[in-house]
Every structure is written in C-alpha cells, then in structure tokens.
Design an enzyme around this catalytic site. Sequence first.
Site, mmCIF file in Angstrom:
data_model
loop_
_atom_site.group_PDB
_atom_site.id
_atom_site.type_symbol
_atom_site.label_atom_id
_atom_site.label_comp_id
_atom_site.label_asym_id
_atom_site.label_seq_id
_atom_site.Cartn_x
_atom_site.Cartn_y
_atom_site.Cartn_z
ATOM 1 N N LYS A 250 31.709 33.650 21.334
ATOM 2 C CA LYS A 250 32.611 33.365 22.457
ATOM 3 C C LYS A 250 32.332 34.301 23.634
ATOM 4 O O LYS A 250 32.329 33.877 24.793
ATOM 5 C CB LYS A 250 34.069 33.510 22.009
ATOM 6 C CG LYS A 250 34.587 32.287 21.241
ATOM 7 C CD LYS A 250 36.048 32.461 20.878
ATOM 8 C CE LYS A 250 36.588 31.203 20.190
ATOM 9 N NZ LYS A 250 37.963 31.425 19.703
ATOM 10 N N GLU B 71 1.021 9.289 9.432
ATOM 11 C CA GLU B 71 -0.039 8.297 9.247
ATOM 12 C C GLU B 71 -0.956 8.351 10.460
ATOM 13 O O GLU B 71 -0.546 8.776 11.547
ATOM 14 C CB GLU B 71 0.567 6.892 9.110
ATOM 15 C CG GLU B 71 1.258 6.387 10.361
ATOM 16 C CD GLU B 71 0.869 4.957 10.737
ATOM 17 O OE1 GLU B 71 -0.292 4.573 10.516
ATOM 18 O OE2 GLU B 71 1.726 4.236 11.243
ATOM 19 N N HIS C 271 8.316 -0.201 12.621
ATOM 20 C CA HIS C 271 7.250 -0.711 11.736
ATOM 21 C C HIS C 271 7.617 -2.022 11.049
ATOM 22 O O HIS C 271 7.141 -3.072 11.436
ATOM 23 C CB HIS C 271 6.848 0.346 10.709
ATOM 24 C CG HIS C 271 5.664 -0.055 9.868
ATOM 25 N ND1 HIS C 271 4.440 -0.325 10.429
ATOM 26 C CD2 HIS C 271 5.530 -0.253 8.541
ATOM 27 C CE1 HIS C 271 3.600 -0.665 9.457
ATOM 28 N NE2 HIS C 271 4.242 -0.628 8.314
ATOM 29 N N ASP D 161 4.694 4.720 7.463
ATOM 30 C CA ASP D 161 4.145 4.031 8.636
ATOM 31 C C ASP D 161 5.272 3.881 9.658
ATOM 32 O O ASP D 161 6.402 3.579 9.288
ATOM 33 C CB ASP D 161 3.620 2.640 8.254
ATOM 34 C CG ASP D 161 2.388 2.728 7.348
ATOM 35 O OD1 ASP D 161 1.816 3.828 7.235
ATOM 36 O OD2 ASP D 161 2.004 1.700 6.745
ATOM 37 N N ASP E 158 0.832 -1.213 0.000
ATOM 38 C CA ASP E 158 0.000 0.000 0.000
ATOM 39 C C ASP E 158 0.867 1.264 0.000
ATOM 40 O O ASP E 158 0.359 2.382 -0.023
ATOM 41 C CB ASP E 158 -0.997 0.017 1.168
ATOM 42 C CG ASP E 158 -0.343 -0.080 2.532
ATOM 43 O OD1 ASP E 158 0.822 -0.517 2.592
ATOM 44 O OD2 ASP E 158 -0.978 0.285 3.543
ATOM 45 N N HIS E 159 2.211 1.075 -0.032
ATOM 46 C CA HIS E 159 3.132 2.212 -0.134
ATOM 47 C C HIS E 159 4.044 2.140 -1.367
ATOM 48 O O HIS E 159 4.630 3.140 -1.745
ATOM 49 C CB HIS E 159 3.994 2.314 1.129
ATOM 50 C CG HIS E 159 3.199 2.718 2.337
ATOM 51 N ND1 HIS E 159 3.165 4.000 2.825
ATOM 52 C CD2 HIS E 159 2.359 2.006 3.120
ATOM 53 C CE1 HIS E 159 2.352 4.056 3.872
ATOM 54 N NE2 HIS E 159 1.855 2.855 4.070
#
Length: 598
Positions: A463, A203, A157, A178, A72-73
Amino acid sequence: MPDIKITPLGAGQDVGRSCLLLSMGGKNIMLDCGMHMGYNDERRFPDFSYIVPEGPITSHIDCVIISHFHLDHCGALPYMSEIVGYTGPIYMTHPTKAIAPILLEDMRKVAVERKGESNFFTTQMIKDCMKKVIPVTLHQSMMVDTDLEIKAYYAGHVLGAAMFWIKVGSQSVVYTGDYNMTPDRHLGAAWIDKCRPDLLISESTYATTIRDSKRCRERDFLKKVHECVAKGGKVLIPVFALGRAQELCILLETYWDRMNLKYPIYFALGLTEKANTYYKMFITWTNQKIRKTFVHRNMFDFKHIKPFDKAYIDNPGAMVVFATPGMLHAGLSLQIFKKWAPNENNMVIMPGYCVQGTVGNKILGGAKKVEFENRQVVEVKMAVEYMSFSAHADAKGSIMQLIQNCEPKNVMLVHGEAEKMKFLRSKIKDEFNLETYMPANGETCVISTPIKIPVDASVSLLKAEARSYNAQPPDPKRRRLIHGVLVMKDNRIMLQNLTDALKEIGINRHVMRFTSKVKMDDPGPMIRTSERLKTLLEEKLSGWTVTMQENGSISIESVEVKVEEDEKDPKQKTVLISWTNQDEDIGAYILNVLQNMC
C-alpha cells in the site's frame, strides 16, 4: 539448478507421431500419444519400450495430456493404455474426448478390417481407454496431484484443440500441440496469457513458411475448382473429417450461392453428420460470427453439399468431392484418387501438410506414377495442386507472436523437419535472443532452470509503495521498486517494512548517522547563514525537496544541515552535515558543495 528433461518418442525433427516425455520436479508427463500416417509397421507407434523395456508404464508416468483429436496426436492412445498398459489419468478437452474415439474407430476399421493388420487395438479397447479420460475446461486450473498443476488455453487449429501450461513447484512448461494464431471461417485465434514459462514447446510444421494472405489463397482455390468443373473435370479434395473440411465447405457453399453454380458437391457419407453434431454441441468453441448466425441458422447445414455414395465415383460429368483421410494414405480419398488420377481433366487439391511415405506426399513431390502394395501402378495425369489451408502456425505470424505473448525463457521446436527448424531457430535467436532446442527422436534434452524462492509481501508495504507511485506523474517506463526487510519465520519468507519487521522481532531501531563539519566565515546572525545555504542547495538540488525546520536546520531526505556559531567569534560559523547510510550519495554531494563554497 533444477532440470527439465524432454525426450521426444515421436515428432522430434519429424512430422507425425507426436509423443514427448517431460520430466520436471520428480514428475513424468506424456505430452500427446500419436501415430505416424506414413508407416504400416511397428514404426507407426512411438517406442514405449524407451520408458520401460517391457510391461505396464503406469508407475513411470504421472499423467498423459492430449492436445487435440488428430490421429498424429492421439492415434496411439488405446495401444499405449490397453496393450502396453497404463491406468493413470489422461487429460483432454471436452470436444477432444467426444471426437477422438470416432476417428480412432474409423482408423481401426481401415487398418484391421480392410488391410487385415494384427497387433492393433479393438473397439472395446478404445472404449476402455476413453474411461480413463478426465475432460478439462479452458482456463481451469487442475491439480493432477498435490504438486502437479495443468491449465488449458484455446489453440484454434481444430475444434477442441488446446495448449497446455504445466507447473510443478516453481518450474513451468507450455506445450502448444498444433495451433493457429489467425482466426478462420469457423474457429477463433489461439490465445495464451503472459505466463512466462521456463520452456515453450512449439510445433514447427510450417517453420520456414510465411503464408500469403488468406484471401488470396481462397480466391485461388475457388478459381481452380471453378475452372476444372467448367471443363467437365472432377475435383477431389482429401480432408480430415473435422477442421479444414468445415472451413472449405463454408467457402464453396457461399461461392456456389453467389455464382449460382449447379455442379454437384459431395462429402464422404456419415462424417458430415457427425461433424456437424459436434459443431452444434460445442458452439462456444467456434468463432464469433458462427455463434451469432447460429441463432438464425446453422452454418453447417449446407444447401449445395450432398452426402457421397461410392457408386458416384464412375458417374460422368463434373463434380467436387470431399473425402477422408487428408493425406491420401488410405480410405475413400485414396480409392477415388486411383480411379480419377489417369484423367488429365481431373484435379486433386491437397489443402494441408502430407507426411513422408503417404501418397499425398509423393504426388506433391511430382510423382507421375504411384505404386501400391498389391503391385498396382496408377498413372497420375490429373492436375495436382497444393494450397495450404492448414491450421498450423507459420514462421511469420504465429510462432513469433506466441513467443512474444507468453515470454518463455527457452524454446523447443517439435513436429517439423530438421532443416526448417534450423532456419526458425536462427530467427528466434536473432529476434528474441532465446536458447532454442530441437531434439531428434530418442534424444534427451536437459534444460537447467534457476531456483525460484517465493516471497510474500506485507499488505502495508504494498500500500505504501502504491501511494508513493501514484503520487508521481504517470510514466509507464518507471520501474516500481519496493524497499523492505526480508523476514524468515515458520519456513515462510516475508518482505516487510522496517517498522513491522522490528516489531515482529521485538527489537528497537538503531540508526547510524555520519556527520562532517565545514568551517566558514559569515558575519551576521545564524538564521541568515541558514537561509543563504537553503537558497544555494535549492539551486544545486533542483529535483529534491529542501525544507527549513523550526530550529533553523535544513533537511533533504535524511540529510540534515545545521549552522552553529562560535561564542568567541560570532563571524565564525560551523556547518554540520549529517546523513544516514541510505542517503550517503546525496550527503556526500552536499558536503562537497559546501566545501567548495567555503
């Protein structure tokens, strides 16, 4: 103000088919290129005609970024690059590059060879697509061109999953893909530094879910599996080849060992071997425990889990079978489901999210009958259990934690259901007071970002600030302020200390001082009057340093207090108070104190 534009071609108020178009600073980036598991028609792939009505899209897209190997990616990637036409760079991590083509080929076989679908990519197209891939290493900055920079962060994931930080000029976006902020049995937790992007795209699969403790879920899962096999039932666990499968295999393997159980556990043939090869190859992506035990034994060499043969489907007696794919939409898991569903002794455990349209989604919704394309109707008498072992972010921990970690200025929710997103949006508003967007597919979201002007600071100025800061007692809440002069030279802006700036410009410093007089009666010598005034000012200005100079004048910062005597009347004294513009507040206060005294 420069704008960031995002248009979801998929995953806008929807789970599956992740594909977002991001435009900023004149660059167009495609984030993920997934397919929808719930459709078998043209809705399966994102609508690329949105980018250009017809023909190749190379001239319209600067680069494509793939977050991880789930279909799905990345499922539409070969279709986009080889059929629609894209020849530009595609970025993904090394494990994703190794594993994605296997899953794409697996899916192609199911779609074309078993279902006879046309308008689908070929094996050669998958290979040609992968030739365009440029693998990225975690935390390595990569310049896509002179203006566009990307960096990958660990996302948990699944093996190889990454969050991407994308920067063009002064604008930046973080895209999570994800992710999971809690470590599991084989992967570590997602991590990102305080990069403060203009926009975080997250997501929200489990936007309203606050999952119970992992230990409880694991105990429940083992109890249900054990009870089912003890009464002679068969347990089907639909999984995706890599990720949750390894997690649940380790869990069952250790339980079978501990309880000395002899019921057979099977895993769909071929995929375990491939999966384990990649886990060995990319061992650095797994968690600390697995890396430690890897020296002595490979956690993925299972003693109780054997390869599955289709002939076993009709075998009598108890068994546990892991089969792909995970949403029961095709393949072996669906085949086994059709056979085992009519028997009430059997059980199916869905360990992750199921998108709408899949058989998994239907049976989780309580369907007692499932109809298939060839008019075949399957009665569902087997027990249906849902246990979230999904490696997605949930509302309580991950999403809120990520916002806290990277401190974005805006948030966008994708890859989730609209109602659940609304709940999460109000939660983010309450907790962080951040603007949260949730565009639908095809809807363009425009986010204005403030113009940032980079300024260099001179080393001597830094400094000097460090010296004065370190000289004070430690206080983490104290703000660190730098005072300097902005100098613009050769199209660069530099913050310098005053002396350096004047030297660079070639002018002398002129200081304007304000002087006020106060007349007072005080007999005695001038030095005694000065001492009295010093004591008074020390009382009134307890937090300041009051010093007496050799000439008898008193100084506090740039404020100078001097006593003068009237030659004719030595009793009459004149007090002169002078200060520079920057110390006007304290100068005015001292003047007021002396006026009230006289």
